[in-house]
Design a protein around this motif. Structure first.
Motif, short mmCIF file in Angstrom:
data_model
loop_
_atom_site.label_atom_id
_atom_site.label_comp_id
_atom_site.label_asym_id
_atom_site.label_seq_id
_atom_site.Cartn_x
_atom_site.Cartn_y
_atom_site.Cartn_z
N SER A 160 0.77 -1.19 0.24
CA SER A 160 0.09 -0.11 -0.04
C SER A 160 0.87 1.33 -0.05
O SER A 160 1.95 1.31 0.71
CB SER A 160 -1.10 -0.12 1.26
N ARG A 161 0.60 2.31 -0.74
CA ARG A 161 1.12 3.31 -0.82
C ARG A 161 0.90 4.51 0.22
O ARG A 161 1.37 5.42 0.35
CB ARG A 161 0.87 4.20 -2.09
N ARG A 162 -0.06 4.05 1.13
CA ARG A 162 -0.44 4.76 2.26
C ARG A 162 0.51 4.86 3.46
O ARG A 162 0.67 5.61 4.38
CB ARG A 162 -1.78 4.60 2.70
N LEU A 163 1.44 3.70 3.25
CA LEU A 163 2.55 3.59 4.35
C LEU A 163 3.55 4.57 3.87
O LEU A 163 3.93 4.70 3.02
CB LEU A 163 2.89 2.14 4.41
N ASP A 164 4.16 4.91 5.11
CA ASP A 164 5.25 5.66 4.79
C ASP A 164 6.37 4.71 4.08
O ASP A 164 6.64 3.63 4.49
CB ASP A 164 6.06 6.36 5.96
N VAL A 187 0.05 -6.01 0.24
CA VAL A 187 0.27 -5.66 1.72
C VAL A 187 -0.68 -4.58 1.86
O VAL A 187 -0.39 -3.46 1.52
CB VAL A 187 1.51 -5.50 2.29
N ARG A 188 -1.66 -4.64 2.90
CA ARG A 188 -2.44 -3.46 3.16
C ARG A 188 -1.90 -2.53 4.17
O ARG A 188 -1.00 -2.77 4.82
CB ARG A 188 -3.94 -3.86 3.52
N THR A 189 -2.53 -1.33 3.96
CA THR A 189 -2.26 -0.35 5.15
C THR A 189 -2.39 -0.71 6.71
O THR A 189 -1.49 -0.44 7.32
CB THR A 189 -3.27 1.12 4.81
N ALA A 190 -3.44 -1.51 6.76
CA ALA A 190 -3.59 -2.10 8.18
C ALA A 190 -2.47 -3.01 8.53
O ALA A 190 -2.35 -3.43 9.67
CB ALA A 190 -4.90 -2.84 8.36
N ALA A 191 -1.32 -3.30 7.93
CA ALA A 191 -0.19 -4.03 8.10
C ALA A 191 0.79 -3.63 8.87
O ALA A 191 2.01 -3.94 9.24
CB ALA A 191 0.18 -4.80 6.97
N GLN A 192 0.58 -2.10 9.07
CA GLN A 192 1.77 -1.24 9.71
C GLN A 192 2.11 -2.00 10.98
O GLN A 192 1.08 -2.10 11.74
CB GLN A 192 1.22 0.16 10.03
N GLY A 193 3.22 -2.10 11.30
CA GLY A 193 3.45 -3.17 12.62
C GLY A 193 3.51 -4.46 12.49
O GLY A 193 4.08 -5.35 13.37
N ALA A 194 2.97 -5.08 11.38
CA ALA A 194 2.75 -6.59 11.10
C ALA A 194 3.94 -7.19 11.13
O ALA A 194 5.23 -6.62 10.70
CB ALA A 194 1.82 -6.85 10.18
#
Length: 300
Positions: A160-164, A187-194
């Motif tokens: 996802s491009r929404r992640l930095d 990989v979705r934005t919600a995967a931050q920290g996954a």
């Protein structure tokens, strides 16, 4: 910013509200009956039983007719109107589909070479029917999970491009190291920290869903739905609910159990934030959500 997710269910519809409040959490953790006047409605979702979206549903359809001039086909999927399938959305293993670009010449096979009337195909709805138009369809299937979107006919790892940039690089490395099996993933934005373990746990679940889908497609005659996208509460919890939320409060036992099962499979660490609301006062009234809805609907 504090956040909560509220789900209320009745016989006619399901409503989901996302609440926000300034400041930090106060009072006993996890108390659903802690009334707070500083919560405001940030987002509201409503899904009525008779008008549920079909986007994400997978159907075993039958090609009704092929239109060479439009490079498209109409597919009977068992609904009132046939679905529209453009050549760009036709996917077969090893087939390069005709792609038209401005000022370029179409290459590859034409729609008449790919599809024939009466042919049975698996398609996914990517747009709901609108007035006189039927749903828009694609043969490029995708199955969404919490952290990943599994694309059986795809390949590689997209992010996802929404992640930095730093987090995008990290999750790409983690996903690339995981055993993702065949197909591609996004990989979705919600995967931050996954973590890699999170990806491996979820991809097994998504592969299992795809196996069930394929098995059902072999068993049923066309036209027939073979996979239904998750209902509203699960979709919102999957797409939005994360560690930054204090809790998710649900006033229906069946819906609570559904979310519990979903988190068990995808994000067990969030289970402790899921709460069943049992008080007599309606959930949306306790948090002044009904008043906010009426305010929005007023003419002035």
């Amino acid at each position: 910013m504090r956040k909560q997710l509220l789900v209320t269910v009745d016989r006619g519809e399901t409503r989901v509200a996302i609440l926000e409040a300034e400041g930090t959490t106060s009072g006993p953790k996890g108390r659903a009956n802690q009334k707070s006047d500083d919560w405001r409605v940030a987002e509201l979702y409503i899904e009525r039983r008779g008008s549920r979206s079909i986007v994400g549903n997978v159907y075993k359809g039958k090609v009704d007719n092929v239109l060479p001039g439009l490079e498209a086909a109409f597919v009977d999927i068992g609904l009132e109107k046939n679905g529209f399938l453009h050549a760009d959305d036709v996917v077969f293993p090893g087939v390069e589909v005709a792609r038209r670009g401005r000022g370029t010449r179409a290459k590859g096979k034409r729609i008449t070479e790919l599809l024939k009337p009466g042919q049975e195909i698996l398609v996914q709805a990517i747009k709901d029917p609108l007035k006189t138009k039927g749903p828009r369809l694609s043969m490029q299937l995708s199955i969404a999970g919490r952290y990943l979107v599994y694309v059986p006919q795809g390949e590689g790892v997209g992010v996802s491009r929404r992640l930095d940039d730093k987090e995008r690089d990290r999750v790409r490395r983690a996903a690339s190291k995981a055993d993702l099996g065949e197909g591609g993933v996004i990989v979705r934005t919600a995967a931050q920290g996954a973590t890699r373990e999170d990806f491996e746990r979820e991809i097994k679940y998504l592969h299992k869903l795809h196996e069930v889908l394929q098995q059902r497609a072999q068993e049923v005659p066309a036209p027939e739905m073979v996979f239904q996208e998750a209902d509203l509460s699960v979709r919102v919890a999957r797409d939005i609910f994360s560690g930054e939320f204090e809790k998710a409060i649900v006033d229906d036992e069946k819906q609570h159990h559904r979310l519990e099962s979903f988190f068990n499979r995808t994000a067990p660490e969030l289970l402790e934030r899921l709460e069943l609301y049992t008080d007599e006062e309606p959930l949306f009234e306790r948090y002044n959500i009904e008043e906010a809805i009426q305010s929005v609907l007023r003419r002035r």
